[in-house]
Write a protein that holds these residues in place. Structure first.
Motif, short mmCIF file in Angstrom:
data_model
loop_
_atom_site.label_atom_id
_atom_site.label_comp_id
_atom_site.label_asym_id
_atom_site.label_seq_id
_atom_site.Cartn_x
_atom_site.Cartn_y
_atom_site.Cartn_z
N TYR A 39 0.84 -1.20 0.00
CA TYR A 39 0.00 0.00 0.00
C TYR A 39 0.87 1.25 0.00
N LYS A 40 1.89 1.25 0.85
CA LYS A 40 2.78 2.41 0.93
C LYS A 40 3.54 2.63 -0.37
N TYR A 98 -6.08 0.80 -0.47
CA TYR A 98 -6.34 0.54 0.95
C TYR A 98 -7.47 -0.47 1.12
#
Length: 60
Positions: A3-4, A10
């Motif tokens: 996700y980062k 998300y």
């Protein structure tokens, strides 16, 4: 981490966490069932519990 890095949304992260928690819960239930099966086997083999002791709530 995905996700980062922008690879996953998300929503995908939340979905993966939800599936993980469900699997962990199922594992805990399976472990509980195994322990209960051991207790049932012990009792079936005469493991020291009498009906009277069970009614009192203690194993004599």
């Amino acid at each position: 981490m995905r996700y980062k890095a922008g690879v996953n949304s998300y929503l995908e992260v939340l979905d993966a966490e939800s599936r993980q928690y469900s699997a962990e819960l199922e594992l805990a239930r399976a472990r509980r069932d195994l322990l209960l099966a051991h207790v049932d086997l012990y009792r079936a083999l005469g493991g020291g519990w009498s009906d009277e002791a069970l009614k009192r709530g203690s194993a004599d």
